[in-house]
Motif scaffolding. Structure first.
Motif, PDB file in Angstrom:
ATOM      1  N   HIS A  62       0.834  -1.208   0.000  1.00  0.00           N
ATOM      2  CA  HIS A  62       0.000   0.000   0.000  1.00  0.00           C
ATOM      3  C   HIS A  62       0.873   1.264   0.000  1.00  0.00           C
ATOM      4  O   HIS A  62       0.629   2.202  -0.779  1.00  0.00           O
ATOM      5  N   LEU A  63       1.906   1.284   0.835  1.00  0.00           N
ATOM      6  CA  LEU A  63       2.789   2.451   0.884  1.00  0.00           C
ATOM      7  C   LEU A  63       3.578   2.615  -0.406  1.00  0.00           C
ATOM      8  O   LEU A  63       3.815   3.732  -0.868  1.00  0.00           O
ATOM      9  N   GLU A  64       3.988   1.488  -1.006  1.00  0.00           N
ATOM     10  CA  GLU A  64       4.730   1.568  -2.261  1.00  0.00           C
ATOM     11  C   GLU A  64       3.859   2.138  -3.380  1.00  0.00           C
ATOM     12  O   GLU A  64       4.307   2.957  -4.190  1.00  0.00           O
ATOM     13  N   ARG A  65       2.593   1.731  -3.447  1.00  0.00           N
ATOM     14  CA  ARG A  65       1.688   2.272  -4.468  1.00  0.00           C
ATOM     15  C   ARG A  65       1.467   3.759  -4.264  1.00  0.00           C
ATOM     16  O   ARG A  65       1.354   4.523  -5.228  1.00  0.00           O
ATOM     17  N   GLN A  66       1.395   4.184  -3.000  1.00  0.00           N
ATOM     18  CA  GLN A  66       1.250   5.610  -2.724  1.00  0.00           C
ATOM     19  C   GLN A  66       2.462   6.391  -3.233  1.00  0.00           C
ATOM     20  O   GLN A  66       2.319   7.455  -3.832  1.00  0.00           O
ATOM     21  N   ARG A  67       3.675   5.856  -3.010  1.00  0.00           N
ATOM     22  CA  ARG A  67       4.882   6.524  -3.485  1.00  0.00           C
ATOM     23  C   ARG A  67       4.907   6.600  -5.004  1.00  0.00           C
ATOM     24  O   ARG A  67       5.326   7.606  -5.586  1.00  0.00           O
ATOM     25  N   LEU A  68       4.463   5.540  -5.651  1.00  0.00           N
ATOM     26  CA  LEU A  68       4.477   5.537  -7.115  1.00  0.00           C
ATOM     27  C   LEU A  68       3.472   6.533  -7.691  1.00  0.00           C
ATOM     28  O   LEU A  68       3.700   7.112  -8.752  1.00  0.00           O
ATOM     29  N   ARG A  69       2.361   6.722  -6.992  1.00  0.00           N
ATOM     30  CA  ARG A  69       1.389   7.721  -7.456  1.00  0.00           C
ATOM     31  C   ARG A  69       1.948   9.136  -7.304  1.00  0.00           C
ATOM     32  O   ARG A  69       1.734  10.005  -8.141  1.00  0.00           O
ATOM     33  N   LEU A  70       2.668   9.372  -6.201  1.00  0.00           N
ATOM     34  CA  LEU A  70       3.228  10.699  -5.954  1.00  0.00           C
ATOM     35  C   LEU A  70       4.475  10.951  -6.810  1.00  0.00           C
ATOM     36  O   LEU A  70       4.710  12.072  -7.275  1.00  0.00           O
ATOM     37  N   TYR A  71       5.282   9.887  -7.006  1.00  0.00           N
ATOM     38  CA  TYR A  71       6.545  10.018  -7.773  1.00  0.00           C
ATOM     39  C   TYR A  71       6.578   8.902  -8.817  1.00  0.00           C
ATOM     40  O   TYR A  71       7.203   7.860  -8.598  1.00  0.00           O
ATOM     41  N   PRO A  72       5.915   9.097  -9.943  1.00  0.00           N
ATOM     42  CA  PRO A  72       5.790   8.027 -10.945  1.00  0.00           C
ATOM     43  C   PRO A  72       7.123   7.490 -11.454  1.00  0.00           C
ATOM     44  O   PRO A  72       7.221   6.328 -11.834  1.00  0.00           O
ATOM     45  N   GLY A  73       8.148   8.300 -11.437  1.00  0.00           N
ATOM     46  CA  GLY A  73       9.448   7.847 -11.958  1.00  0.00           C
ATOM     47  C   GLY A  73      10.317   7.175 -10.922  1.00  0.00           C
ATOM     48  O   GLY A  73      11.415   6.725 -11.228  1.00  0.00           O
ATOM     49  N   PHE A  74       9.824   7.086  -9.666  1.00  0.00           N
ATOM     50  CA  PHE A  74      10.644   6.553  -8.592  1.00  0.00           C
ATOM     51  C   PHE A  74      10.641   5.047  -8.627  1.00  0.00           C
ATOM     52  O   PHE A  74       9.592   4.422  -8.640  1.00  0.00           O
ATOM     53  N   THR A  75      11.839   4.423  -8.648  1.00  0.00           N
ATOM     54  CA  THR A  75      11.948   2.959  -8.698  1.00  0.00           C
ATOM     55  C   THR A  75      12.981   2.466  -7.705  1.00  0.00           C
ATOM     56  O   THR A  75      13.749   1.565  -7.959  1.00  0.00           O
ATOM     57  N   GLY A  76      13.068   3.126  -6.555  1.00  0.00           N
ATOM     58  CA  GLY A  76      14.057   2.726  -5.553  1.00  0.00           C
ATOM     59  C   GLY A  76      13.808   1.354  -5.028  1.00  0.00           C
ATOM     60  O   GLY A  76      12.823   0.714  -5.280  1.00  0.00           O
ATOM     61  N   LYS A  77      14.768   0.890  -4.214  1.00  0.00           N
ATOM     62  CA  LYS A  77      14.692  -0.470  -3.681  1.00  0.00           C
ATOM     63  C   LYS A  77      13.558  -0.579  -2.700  1.00  0.00           C
ATOM     64  O   LYS A  77      13.239   0.288  -1.992  1.00  0.00           O
TER      65      LYS A  77
END
Length: 295
Positions: A280-295
């Protein structure tokens, strides 16, 4: 839909731990002394993964990171050997629940050596899981399995240390160090083992363990550290608490105590909730920062 790094790591570690959960069952089915199992399991893992490393030209990573690769191989060899000896001296249910301390060691090592901040949800999950493990230590007959329990606890420390090391040095090739760990454990076990005194059925079980089950499980779990923090990867070893107990109970009739069952139920419930929160937290980060692909 393209999978993000968190989901990829999650799939790797779940599949790897499911394969790993058959370890206790196969050790029981091998029906021989612990050192002989350690020898054949390590030697066969070295054979199959060593060939793949040579064919795939993967030895360059070993030359690039010799000391960290050797340390990882040593920890893997130690972990594998101690797990077998633990199962030979205690119930499988007790051993796999004690391995649930691996997240504690991973969190401690990551905080001390990598200066990684451990999320509050992970700390809470570990705390509740330790409550479940405590129920196992308080169960009937636990004192009679003290040696096996201590072997299992040391194996958990080796798991946490290795996952942290792989997190720190992601360029380490998991397949190469697993092959090295297998060779080291086989060399240590050889003086105490009786490798040529078994029948065909036992050799078949050992071949399944050393050529298929353990290589797949260890490669998948160690590769997951490229996408997930070592603390979270270690937390998924708790799946073995339920599945490892289930296989020997269902197929061999090795019945766990009521306290072990309750402790296992607690850790699996916490694990499911922790994984759901992570996604759930990872999906939230991807919505806020679509280009973010950190570990």
């Amino acid at each position: 839909m393209q999978s993000n790094s968190y989901q990829r790591g999650l799939a790797m570690v779940i599949l790897g731990v499911v394969f790993l959960s058959f370890d206790g069952l196969l050790i029981r089915l091998a029906n021989t002394d612990g050192w002989t199992i350690v020898f054949w399991r390590g030697f066969l893992m070295f054979c199959v993964l060593g060939v793949l490393c040579c064919v795939g030209n993967r030895l360059g990573a070993l030359r690039s990171h010799p000391f960290s690769s050797l340390a990882s191989a040593l920890l893997l060899g130690l972990m594998s050997s101690l797990f077998v000896l633990a199962v030979m001296n205690a119930n499988v249910a007790n051993v796999v629940v004690i391995l649930s301390t691996a997240p504690l060691f991973a969190a401690l090592f990551s905080r001390v050596f990598l200066h990684e901040k451990v999320p509050l949800r992970t700390l809470l999950a570990i705390a509740v899981c330790m409550l479940g493990m405590g129920l196992v230590f308080l169960g009937e007959g636990a004192m009679g399995m003290l040696t096996g329990n201590l072997y299992a606890l040391t194996a958990a420390a080796a798991i946490g240390g290795n996952l942290t090391l792989l997190r720190r040095y992601p360029a380490i090739d998991p397949m190469t160090v697993i092959a090295g760990g297998g060779l080291l454990s086989a060399a240590i076990a050889l003086p105490m083992a009786s490798p040529l005194a078994l029948d065909a059925e036992r050799y078949g079980v050992l071949a399944l363990m050393g050529l298929v089950q353990m290589p797949l499980a260890t490669v998948l779990i160690n590769s997951a550290t490229r996408y997930l923090p070592s603390t979270e990867v270690a937390l998924f070893y708790l799946v073995e608490t339920a599945l490892g107990t289930l296989w020997v109970w269902w197929l061999l009739g090795e019945t766990p105590t009521a306290s072990t069952l309750l402790g296992g139920a607690i850790v699996i419930t916490v694990l499911v909730l922790h994984a759901w929160m992570g996604l759930h937290l990872e999906r939230q980060r991807l919505r806020l920062y679509p280009g973010f692909t950190g570990k």
